[in-house]
Design an enzyme around this catalytic site. Structure first.
Site, PDB file in Angstrom:
ATOM      1  N   ASP A 160     -14.487 -14.172 -33.891  1.00 52.86           N
ATOM      2  CA  ASP A 160     -13.822 -14.411 -35.185  1.00 52.86           C
ATOM      3  C   ASP A 160     -12.312 -14.151 -35.220  1.00 52.86           C
ATOM      4  O   ASP A 160     -11.808 -13.566 -36.189  1.00 52.86           O
ATOM      5  CB  ASP A 160     -14.506 -13.576 -36.289  1.00 52.86           C
ATOM      6  CG  ASP A 160     -15.982 -13.917 -36.478  1.00 52.86           C
ATOM      7  OD1 ASP A 160     -16.485 -14.790 -35.759  1.00 52.86           O
ATOM      8  OD2 ASP A 160     -16.623 -13.311 -37.352  1.00 52.86           O
TER       9      ASP A 160
ATOM     10  N   LYS B 145     -21.202 -19.305 -37.175  1.00 51.17           N
ATOM     11  CA  LYS B 145     -22.241 -18.469 -37.784  1.00 51.17           C
ATOM     12  C   LYS B 145     -21.926 -18.234 -39.249  1.00 51.17           C
ATOM     13  O   LYS B 145     -20.764 -18.344 -39.656  1.00 51.17           O
ATOM     14  CB  LYS B 145     -22.345 -17.146 -37.032  1.00 51.17           C
ATOM     15  CG  LYS B 145     -21.018 -16.383 -37.070  1.00 51.17           C
ATOM     16  CD  LYS B 145     -21.061 -15.126 -36.256  1.00 51.17           C
ATOM     17  CE  LYS B 145     -19.760 -14.379 -36.343  1.00 51.17           C
ATOM     18  NZ  LYS B 145     -19.414 -13.927 -37.699  1.00 51.17           N
TER      19      LYS B 145
ATOM     20  N   CYS C 224     -18.404  -7.755 -37.436  1.00 52.70           N
ATOM     21  CA  CYS C 224     -18.922  -8.793 -36.533  1.00 52.70           C
ATOM     22  C   CYS C 224     -18.920  -8.380 -35.063  1.00 52.70           C
ATOM     23  O   CYS C 224     -19.827  -8.757 -34.321  1.00 52.70           O
ATOM     24  CB  CYS C 224     -18.183 -10.097 -36.769  1.00 52.70           C
ATOM     25  SG  CYS C 224     -18.585 -10.759 -38.409  1.00 52.70           S
TER      26      CYS C 224
HETATM   27  C1  VGL Z   1     -16.633 -10.386 -40.895  1.00 46.86           C
HETATM   28  C2  VGL Z   1     -16.877  -9.543 -43.002  1.00 46.86           C
HETATM   29  C3  VGL Z   1     -17.337 -10.766 -43.451  1.00 46.86           C
HETATM   30  C4  VGL Z   1     -16.197 -10.131 -39.479  1.00 46.86           C
HETATM   31  C5  VGL Z   1     -17.100 -11.606 -41.310  1.00 46.86           C
HETATM   32  O1  VGL Z   1     -15.848 -11.096 -38.767  1.00 46.86           O
HETATM   33  O2  VGL Z   1     -16.192  -8.940 -39.077  1.00 46.86           O
HETATM   34  N1  VGL Z   1     -16.530  -9.358 -41.724  1.00 46.86           N
HETATM   35  N2  VGL Z   1     -17.452 -11.787 -42.594  1.00 46.86           N
END
Ligand code: VGL
Ligand code: ZN
Length: 244
Positions: free
Chosen positions: A47, A145, A190
């Site tokens: 991410d 995802k 994540c």
């Molecule tokens: C994430 C909160 C919501 C992350 C993703 O990538 O850690 N955190 N969605």
């Protein structure tokens, strides 16, 4: 503060030296803690998207600082997988989808507790794009995802219902991967869930701490490191990896 203690680090060095001695290699012949990813190892870059860096919709403090670290270690890896948080508009993890709820509050969904976030990483938006300075030309797979509207997915392996899989474990196993090195955003969400699910799927797992940054909501960073350690996730620094 977030670096491993001298004691943890010392015990890691002692273990590495013991392994080298057992293998008949003089420990002083190599940098004692140099890890050399082999062709059965994969780097997972979690991410590293515009949404999670300053200026994005769910900015992680210093999130952009992981980019040069990841770019620097990437050439040491024959296998690289990238992930993207990839939500529908009106996703169940957005506070805006729950009347009266504000970001960073929690609610209970069918599968359990859910932290509610600002709207973030919506499919196809510039906000959801990978950071423009990420240089991973050899990456082989981008796994998305969190695309099921009613279910969140911090983990790159398994959605928050703990039933729906993304296919990543099957992909890595089919390719003979045994060890994963997890980097990216955010350490306590994540990255942690991905690392712990990788252990559950039977992989040897390292998290490269300085290639991650955390959200740290109500002590979540400390808690995440404890949970990861309990599951056998190994905490290392990018300097522990031998240059390519
Ligand atoms: C994430 C909160 C919501 C992350 C993703 O990538 O850690 N955190 N969605
Ligand atoms: Zn998300």
């Amino acid at each position: 503060m977030s670096r491993p203690s001298a004691l943890q680090r010392r015990s890691f060095l002692l273990q590495s030296s013991a392994a080298l001695l057992a293998a008949g290699t003089a420990p002083w012949a190599l940098a004692a803690d140099a890890l050399k990813p082999d062709d059965k190892s994969a780097l997972i870059v979690v991410d590293v998207q515009n949404c999670f860096v300053p200026g994005g919709t769910l900015p992680v403090k210093g999130g952009d600082e992981v980019v040069p670290v990841i770019n620097r270690i990437a050439p040491a890896f024959a296998n690289i997988v990238v992930t993207q948080d990839w939500h529908t508009p009106g996703h169940a993890s957005f506070a805006s989808s729950h009347g009266g709820k504000k970001p960073f509050e929690t609610t209970v969904l069918k599968y359990g507790n859910q932290v509610l976030w600002p709207d973030h990483c919506v499919q196809g938006t510039e906000d959801a794009a990978l950071h423009k300075d990420l240089k991973l030309p050899t990456a082989q797979l981008i796994i998305r995802k969190g695309y099921n509207k009613g279910v969140d997915s911090y983990s790159a392996f398994e959605e928050a219902d703990r039933k729906t899989v993304t296919g990543l474990a099957g992909y890595l196993k089919a390719r003979g991967i045994k060890t994963v090195y997890v980097t990216g955003l955010a350490t306590d969400f994540c990255v942690a869930w991905t690392a712990m699910d990788a252990r559950k799927a039977g992989f040897n797992v390292y998290v490269i701490e300085d290639a991650t940054r955390a959200i740290d909501l109500n002590g979540s960073l400390e808690a995440a490191w404890k949970q990861m350690a309990a599951k056998g996730v190994k905490r290392i620094q990018s300097s522990d990896i031998a240059a390519a």
